[in-house]
Design a protein around this motif. Structure first.
Motif, short mmCIF file in Angstrom:
data_model
loop_
_atom_site.label_atom_id
_atom_site.label_comp_id
_atom_site.label_asym_id
_atom_site.label_seq_id
_atom_site.Cartn_x
_atom_site.Cartn_y
_atom_site.Cartn_z
N GLN A 150 0.80 -1.23 0.00
CA GLN A 150 0.00 0.00 0.00
C GLN A 150 0.83 1.27 0.00
OE1 GLN A 150 0.50 -2.12 2.49
NE2 GLN A 150 -0.09 -1.32 4.48
N ALA A 185 4.31 3.59 -1.63
CA ALA A 185 5.23 3.78 -2.75
C ALA A 185 6.10 4.98 -2.44
CB ALA A 185 4.47 3.98 -4.06
N ASP A 207 0.84 6.84 0.32
CA ASP A 207 -0.03 5.68 0.28
C ASP A 207 -0.74 5.66 -1.08
OD1 ASP A 207 -2.14 7.49 0.40
OD2 ASP A 207 -2.58 7.11 2.50
N SER A 208 -1.65 4.73 -1.26
CA SER A 208 -2.28 4.55 -2.57
C SER A 208 -3.19 5.69 -2.96
CB SER A 208 -3.07 3.24 -2.59
OG SER A 208 -4.07 3.25 -1.58
N THR A 209 -3.52 6.58 -2.03
CA THR A 209 -4.34 7.75 -2.35
C THR A 209 -3.48 8.97 -2.66
OG1 THR A 209 -4.49 8.61 -0.07
CG2 THR A 209 -6.07 6.92 -0.71
N VAL A 222 2.28 6.53 -7.45
CA VAL A 222 0.97 5.97 -7.12
C VAL A 222 0.45 5.13 -8.28
CG1 VAL A 222 -1.46 6.53 -6.68
CG2 VAL A 222 0.34 7.72 -5.43
N LYS A 223 0.62 5.65 -9.51
CA LYS A 223 0.18 4.89 -10.68
C LYS A 223 0.94 3.57 -10.79
CE LYS A 223 -1.34 8.85 -13.43
NZ LYS A 223 -1.29 9.53 -14.75
N LEU A 256 2.27 1.92 -8.30
CA LEU A 256 1.77 1.08 -7.20
C LEU A 256 0.45 0.42 -7.58
CD1 LEU A 256 1.68 0.11 -4.23
CD2 LEU A 256 0.66 2.33 -3.65
N LEU A 257 -0.48 1.21 -8.13
CA LEU A 257 -1.79 0.68 -8.48
C LEU A 257 -1.69 -0.32 -9.62
CD1 LEU A 257 -3.97 3.92 -8.17
CD2 LEU A 257 -3.74 2.05 -6.53
N ASP A 258 -0.78 -0.04 -10.58
CA ASP A 258 -0.57 -1.00 -11.67
C ASP A 258 -0.05 -2.32 -11.13
OD1 ASP A 258 -1.40 0.82 -13.53
OD2 ASP A 258 0.59 1.39 -14.21
N ARG A 259 0.89 -2.23 -10.18
CA ARG A 259 1.47 -3.45 -9.61
C ARG A 259 0.41 -4.23 -8.84
NH1 ARG A 259 6.67 -3.93 -5.53
NH2 ARG A 259 5.15 -3.37 -3.95
N GLU A 260 -0.39 -3.51 -8.06
CA GLU A 260 -1.43 -4.19 -7.30
C GLU A 260 -2.49 -4.80 -8.22
OE1 GLU A 260 -1.41 -4.57 -3.78
OE2 GLU A 260 0.62 -4.05 -4.37
#
Length: 294
Positions: A3, A5, A21-23, A283-284, A286-290
């Protein structure tokens, strides 16, 4: 630890990092020495990791998490040869993405919108986005590029000061001050120049603008030359419906009065700085990885 990055602005004078964080919320920040990968790749790597570790500690997290978290690093020189790939492969982060300083500057200033940015710090670079397509110019380093940067301003001042000492060109109160700093000995100026890195030249940029405001003939000529370079570069990127131009970096405000009237009319305040751009891209990532894991 998926969560979090890390976004990193690898500047030519210092390196700044933020844990988010992710936000996109900032949890901690860190700062270390210069990250100029063209002139000093080894120490740039050390400083990037140190800034990240400081940011993790500031967030109350274990600094050893650098080995597990994704990170986006924006730095000058990432577009030259294999420097960016070499840095990327040497970094210890869980997932590293190295981009140019122009890329994080564009994202920080405009978000996902269209427009043009010019970033002026120790180095200089320009980037544009039109209908989602991104392209840029400049950022070729201090030796043959980075016009209007702090490093080039300082280099030009030292050159003009030595020329004035040799009575090739006119002296001014500013060139007198510079030569006095070196004991009125041009050989000491040369020794300094050969031993110096871009950030060492860039420290002279504030005094140039200070003397230009007092109508010092040499200072004004240096700044006018830089402003002309900015005009030419912005014109190379500009298109008729361009919504805005954002200036970023430590010299952005100083250049505003010297800009061409056409460009002044398009000036807009950036949404955020280069570190904000690195954070948004992190963040992008991180979200791509998740998302790929999901």
């Amino acid at each position: 630890m998926g969560q979090f990055a890390i976004g990193i602005d690898g500047g030519g004078t210092n390196c700044r990092a933020a844990v988010i964080d992710s936000t996109g919320k900032i949890l901690g920040t860190g700062k270390s020495g210069a990250a100029n990968i063209l002139s000093d790749l080894e120490n740039s790597l050390i400083n990037i990791v140190e800034a990240a570790r400081q940011a993790l500690a500031s967030a109350g997290l274990d600094p050893e998490l650098v080995g597990r978290l994704p990170a986006v690093i924006g730095t000058a020189g990432a577009n030259v040869g294999n420097y960016g790939k070499r840095l990327e492969s040497a970094l210890p982060f869980g997932n590293s993405r190295v981009v140019t300083d122009a890329t994080i500057a564009l994202q920080g200033a405009l978000g996902d919108a269209d427009g043009i940015i010019g970033a002026f710090g120790t180095g200089s670079v320009y980037n544009a986005r039109r209908d989602g397509k991104i392209w840029g110019i400049g950022g070729w380093g201090f030796v043959i590029g980075d016009q209007a940067s702090g490093a080039r301003l300082g280099r030009d001042l030292l050159e003009r000061s030595v020329l004035a000492y040799d009575r090739v060109t006119t002296t001014s109160p500013l060139t007198d001050v510079i030569m006095a700093e070196f004991g009125n000995d041009p050989e000491r100026v040369v020794e300094f120049a050969h031993a110096s890195k871009p950030k060492d030249f860039a420290r002279y940029s504030p005094v140039i603008f200070e003397y230009a405001a007092m109508n010092d003939v040499v200072a004004m000529d240096i700044v006018r030359t830089a402003a002309t370079a900015i005009t030419e570069s912005l014109d190379a990127l500009l298109w008729p419906e361009c919504p805005s131009i954002c200036l970023l970096g430590g010299l952005a405000q100083a250049y505003r009065p010297w800009l061409d009237t056409r460009h002044k009319a398009l000036l807009a305040e950036p949404k955020g700085d280069v570190l904000r751009g690195a954070m948004e891209l992190a963040v992008k990532l991180l979200l791509d990885r998740e998302g790929s894991r999901g």
